[in-house]
Design an enzyme around this catalytic site. Structure first.
Site, mmCIF file in Angstrom:
data_model
loop_
_atom_site.group_PDB
_atom_site.id
_atom_site.type_symbol
_atom_site.label_atom_id
_atom_site.label_comp_id
_atom_site.label_asym_id
_atom_site.label_seq_id
_atom_site.Cartn_x
_atom_site.Cartn_y
_atom_site.Cartn_z
ATOM 1 N N ASP A 19 -0.846 5.453 1.526
ATOM 2 C CA ASP A 19 -1.144 6.893 1.535
ATOM 3 C C ASP A 19 -0.580 7.520 0.113
ATOM 4 O O ASP A 19 0.482 7.151 -0.133
ATOM 5 C CB ASP A 19 -0.326 7.388 2.693
ATOM 6 N N HIS B 232 -6.579 7.030 -7.236
ATOM 7 C CA HIS B 232 -7.051 5.886 -6.615
ATOM 8 C C HIS B 232 -6.937 4.728 -7.620
ATOM 9 O O HIS B 232 -6.471 3.548 -6.892
ATOM 10 C CB HIS B 232 -8.638 5.895 -6.077
ATOM 11 N N LEU C 268 -2.841 -16.882 0.633
ATOM 12 C CA LEU C 268 -2.524 -15.583 1.270
ATOM 13 C C LEU C 268 -3.939 -15.168 2.029
ATOM 14 O O LEU C 268 -4.691 -15.467 1.188
ATOM 15 C CB LEU C 268 -2.066 -14.791 0.150
#
Lengths: 310, 289
Positions: A86, A103, A197
């Site tokens: 956020d 972004h 991962l």
């Protein structure tokens, strides 16, 4: 709140992007990130704009293990970390930039965190990329983001495959463009056997939607006579949720940046006993130090799962 | 109000307090009156801004409190916790918060030792019966109590008492208190899924159409209670602990380091101020639902 990978935004020159014709900027930003900058050189980052990354433009190299920093114990590391990224919009606004610049900066931060997770033995990382609530953002921003996501997936595929990272996408794919869906399928297929991962990207996702679609699946099975109503229990729902793509569907730690103290409809069922950590920094500023702080806080907590530890 | 009932002052700590109060006499009365006045002033200031419609409390830290103050008895901490509950409900009523939820006992707490579970159940039964007496004698006006959770997993006596309390206070208007006993979100969702399956699968042979509303209707707390605006968790821990994860997906999660029996008026006021500060973001998000 949307942070996705970008094809190596090395020396992205923010100063070129002044307030001007919105359309022109959007098109420029969409097509050519790098070739814009006249002095294309390594390490020439948005100086003064604080894009931090401890590494230079090396692609994601989680091949090497790294010793944990002081204060972190290897046996107490979480297996599954969830992140709500956020603050990109606010970060950009505070610097007088446009939301998509935020972004892109967020992507750098994400790249860093993914690298650290790979190096420190965290097995699953779930990131909240795009929520069902975000569909009401301006169409321009949504189109930009989805095309950004598509291009990033395509360009990062090789790197991720090489580094043994598995990607899974969860969420409501009915509203996503077909080209993106194709890329998603391809990426998931290519990386499905990787083990180091698992990066789960939640796109078009919300916790309530997840439970609802699990419920629909179960209801259909009950109607078809495959299971009885009495057989519906927690395990069955867990298997039907979209997080069934991983061995560890329950996050141990949830990090939310930008100081908001909410879960905002992310991972409802799975957050039953997750430790929550709320960081004050905005997502592009989060980085390694913020992550270490979150992990330290996690390691000091006593997890009881409803029982007693005495 | 039942605050002054001597039955509540069961711990050694509070007994000493009471003795001292008797000795002080008039001074204590003036002091209390002053405190009430100050409280009313603070609440009036708070009411200038938006006040949460529904506050839910995760009451954590009773046993730590008992250990800290060396109280005897297995349930000493929980008894102190009940005193705290009465004060908090009083404050919420004065501020004007219409709905309050208390997380009394979770379904996962059955994992604790059987003696502790029995102790807690006995204490809760005692308090429920006490509240029934007060409701009967008319001191519980304006408070309606509801029990949410898997009540079938509790013993018969408690279930009967809970049912009775719900019936007696059903007509009251004012503050609605939802007490969550044997509650957990996963269990609530399983229950909701089962109910909605039963409802929907009877509609002929076509595909099943299930919406969010269908599930929400079958939640334990769906009867009359909106989603919480503010969740206050004591004990300094930042977790949901399987409590109302569905309903609190958009609420403000506030943690205080104070243990539940230590929760003061100031902690509540601070939580509400924080809620008011975050209103812009909250309103923006609410528009988009």
């Amino acid at each position: 709140m949307i942070s996705l990978r970008v094809p190596s935004p090395t020396s992205f020159d923010f100063r070129r992007f002044h307030a001007g014709a919105l359309e022109r900027r959007w098109r420029l930003g969409r097509d050519c990130l790098l070739s814009f900058s006249p002095n294309f050189s390594e390490n020439r980052r948005g100086t003064g704009f604080g894009i931090r990354s401890t590494k230079s433009e090396a692609p994601f190299t989680a091949a090497e293990e790294e010793t944990l920093p002081d204060g972190l114990q290897p046996e107490l590391m979480p297996k599954h970390v969830a992140v709500i990224m956020d603050g990109n919009g606010r970060w950009a606004k505070s610097r007088g930039l446009q939301p998509w610049d935020g972004h892109r900066a967020g992507v750098e931060a994400l790249r860093e965190i993914v690298e650290l997770c790979g190096k420190w033995g965290i097995q699953v990382l779930t990131v909240f990329a795009f929520s069902t609530d975000n569909w009401i953002r301006p169409r321009i921003e949504i189109d930009f983001l989805l095309s950004l996501f598509e291009r990033t997936l395509k360009s990062e595929l090789q790197t991720l495959a090489k580094n043994n990272v598995r990607i899974s996408i969860i969420g409501d794919s009915s509203k996503l463009p077909i080209s993106l869906l194709r890329v998603i399928n391809e990426v998931e297929e290519v990386t499905k056997n990787n083990t180091r991962l698992q990066l789960i990207v939640a796109v078009g996702y919300s916790g309530k939607y997840d439970v609802l679609q699990a419920c629909r699946g179960i209801a259909q099975k009950v109607k078809d006579g495959e299971i009885e109503v009495e057989e519906i229990d927690e395990r069955l729902i867990e298997q039907e949720l979209e997080t069934n793509c991983t061995e560890f569907p329950y996050p141990d730690l949830l990090i939310r940046t930008s100081g908001e103290l909410r879960v905002s409809n992310f991972l409802l069922w799975q957050l039953a006993y997750t430790e929550l950590f709320f960081a004050q920094e905005l997502w592009p500023d989060f980085g390694r130090s913020g992550f270490i702080e979150a992990l330290m806080s996690f390691q000091q907590r006593q997890r009881r799962f409803g029982g007693r530890k005495s | 109000m039942f605050l002054n009932s001597p039955l509540l002052l069961t711990t050694k700590h509070q007994l000493t307090e009471m003795k001292t109060r008797e000795e002080l006499g008039e001074f204590a009365q003036i002091f209390n009156a002053l405190m009430t006045l100050m409280r009313r002033f603070i609440f009036r200031v708070l009411n200038v801004g938006p006040v949460p419609n529904h506050i839910s409390f995760i009451m954590d830290g009773n046993r730590r409190f008992a250990k800290k103050h060396n109280l005897e008895g297995r349930d000493a901490g929980h008894r102190a916790g009940f005193v705290s509950v009465t004060y908090l409900l009083q404050y919420c009523k004065e501020i004007g918060v219409p709905y309050v939820t208390l997380y009394a006992f979770g379904a996962d707490n059955f994992r604790r030792g059987p003696e502790e579970v029995k102790c807690l159940m006995d204490l809760m039964l005692e308090k429920v019966e006490l509240t029934i007496d007060q409701a009967n004698s008319g001191t519980l006006n304006g408070v309606r109590v509801i029990f949410a959770g898997d009540l079938n997993s509790l013993n018969e006596r408690f279930r009967v008492a809970a049912q009775k309390l719900m019936e007696i206070t059903e007509k009251n208007r004012g503050l609605m208190v939802v007490v969550c006993v044997a509650y957990s979100t996963s269990q609530e969702i399983v229950h909701a899924v089962r109910e909605s399956c039963v409802k929907k699968c009877d509609d002929g042979d076509g595909p099943v159409f299930l919406e969010v509303n269908d599930i929400e209707e079958c939640m334990y707390t769906s009867i009359a209670v909106p989603d919480p605006d503010l969740v206050i968790r004591t004990g300094g821990i930042d977790r949901l602990s399987n409590f109302m994860a569905w309903q609190t997906s958009r609420s403000l999660l506030h943690t205080t380091a104070a243990l539940w029996p230590e929760l003061r008026l100031w902690d509540l006021v601070w939580a509400i101020l924080k809620f008011q500060r975050m209103q812009d973001y909250f309103q923006k998000k609410k528009k988009f639902d």
